[in-house]
Design a protein around this motif. Structure first.
Motif, PDB file in Angstrom:
ATOM      1  N   GLU A 180       0.807  -1.222   0.000  1.00 33.38           N
ATOM      2  CA  GLU A 180       0.000   0.000   0.000  1.00 33.38           C
ATOM      3  C   GLU A 180       0.841   1.274   0.000  1.00 33.38           C
ATOM      4  N   GLU A 181       1.940   1.240   0.734  1.00 31.54           N
ATOM      5  CA  GLU A 181       2.722   2.468   0.898  1.00 31.54           C
ATOM      6  C   GLU A 181       3.877   2.610  -0.100  1.00 31.54           C
ATOM      7  N   LEU A 182       4.475   1.490  -0.498  1.00 32.88           N
ATOM      8  CA  LEU A 182       5.665   1.564  -1.341  1.00 32.88           C
ATOM      9  C   LEU A 182       5.535   0.806  -2.663  1.00 32.88           C
ATOM     10  N   ASP A 183       4.384   0.185  -2.865  1.00 36.54           N
ATOM     11  CA  ASP A 183       4.134  -0.599  -4.075  1.00 36.54           C
ATOM     12  C   ASP A 183       5.246  -1.625  -4.333  1.00 36.54           C
ATOM     13  N   THR A 184       5.578  -2.359  -3.280  1.00 42.11           N
ATOM     14  CA  THR A 184       6.605  -3.392  -3.387  1.00 42.11           C
ATOM     15  C   THR A 184       6.210  -4.584  -2.529  1.00 42.11           C
ATOM     16  N   LYS A 185       7.059  -5.587  -2.536  1.00 40.95           N
ATOM     17  CA  LYS A 185       6.793  -6.824  -1.789  1.00 40.95           C
ATOM     18  C   LYS A 185       7.923  -7.068  -0.785  1.00 40.95           C
ATOM     19  N   PRO A 186       7.693  -7.931   0.189  1.00 46.30           N
ATOM     20  CA  PRO A 186       8.769  -8.282   1.127  1.00 46.30           C
ATOM     21  C   PRO A 186       9.954  -8.907   0.381  1.00 46.30           C
ATOM     22  N   THR A 187      11.122  -8.790   0.972  1.00 46.93           N
ATOM     23  CA  THR A 187      12.333  -9.350   0.368  1.00 46.93           C
ATOM     24  C   THR A 187      12.284 -10.870   0.370  1.00 46.93           C
ATOM     25  N   ARG A 188      13.173 -11.441  -0.399  1.00 49.90           N
ATOM     26  CA  ARG A 188      13.267 -12.903  -0.466  1.00 49.90           C
ATOM     27  C   ARG A 188      13.523 -13.483   0.921  1.00 49.90           C
ATOM     28  N   GLU A 189      14.406 -12.848   1.685  1.00 48.93           N
ATOM     29  CA  GLU A 189      14.740 -13.331   3.032  1.00 48.93           C
ATOM     30  C   GLU A 189      13.497 -13.426   3.918  1.00 48.93           C
ATOM     31  N   THR A 190      12.676 -12.410   3.865  1.00 53.10           N
ATOM     32  CA  THR A 190      11.459 -12.393   4.678  1.00 53.10           C
ATOM     33  C   THR A 190      10.456 -13.424   4.181  1.00 53.10           C
ATOM     34  N   THR A 191      10.322 -13.526   2.883  1.00 50.29           N
ATOM     35  CA  THR A 191       9.385 -14.496   2.305  1.00 50.29           C
ATOM     36  C   THR A 191       9.832 -15.924   2.613  1.00 50.29           C
TER      37      THR A 191
END
Length: 176
Positions: free
Chosen positions: A151-162
């Motif tokens: 919503e805020e940055l139009d991006t997704k979590p990093t690979r590490e987090t995923t």
């Protein structure tokens, strides 16, 4: 001011606070606690945690937040906020390393209240939640991050987090 003479001095076209007076200033106390904590963090984490906790208690919000549009205080405000976030993260790390995951989560939550974009804090919180056996809470934390980033940055979590999310989803991190 408050009835004391010579609180504010004028010299060479500059006004300044007379530091020879007996006074207490929360920002100076906060910064001193942060300096002490940082100086002993690697050699005595327990003592550092005491200093960080003292600093966290002193931090009561953004520096001169009522002067939001005044450029002269923005840099100091950001510097103090970053120091506060570091203190919260280190306290989270300290308690997590000692197995007190609930206490660690408390500090990570405070950090996210101050900066809800710091992905590393979400990861550490997810780990603590999973280690407490709160798998569903850890998964919700991931989705909370994903929503904020989308919503805020139009991006997704990093690979590490995923990857951490997927490990928790498969039951790869647990208290057991």
């Amino acid at each position: 001011a408050l009835g004391q003479q010579d609180c504010v001095r004028y010299d060479g076209d500059w006004y300044f606070f007379n530091r020879r007076l007996n006074y207490w200033y929360d920002v100076e106390e906060f910064e001193q606690a942060i300096r002490h904590a940082a100086s002993v963090w690697t050699i005595d984490p327990s003592r550092a945690a005491q200093y960080y906790e003292a600093a966290v208690v002193l931090y009561r919000g953004d520096f001169l937040e009522d002067l939001a549009d005044q450029a002269w205080c923005v840099f100091k405000r950001e510097e103090l906020c970053q120091q506060y976030l570091i203190a919260l993260q280190r306290l989270g790390q300290y308690y997590a390393a000692r197995g007190d995951y609930k206490k660690a989560i408390e500090f990570y939550e405070k950090a996210l209240s101050a900066d809800n974009f710091e992905e590393s804090i979400y990861r550490e919180m997810m780990r603590c939640q999973a280690l407490l056996g709160e798998r569903s809470a850890a998964l919700r934390t991931y989705h909370r991050l994903a929503k904020v980033l989308e919503e805020e940055l139009d991006t997704k979590p990093t690979r590490e987090t995923t990857e951490l999310y997927e490990r928790i989803l498969r039951g790869g991190i647990s208290s057991g």
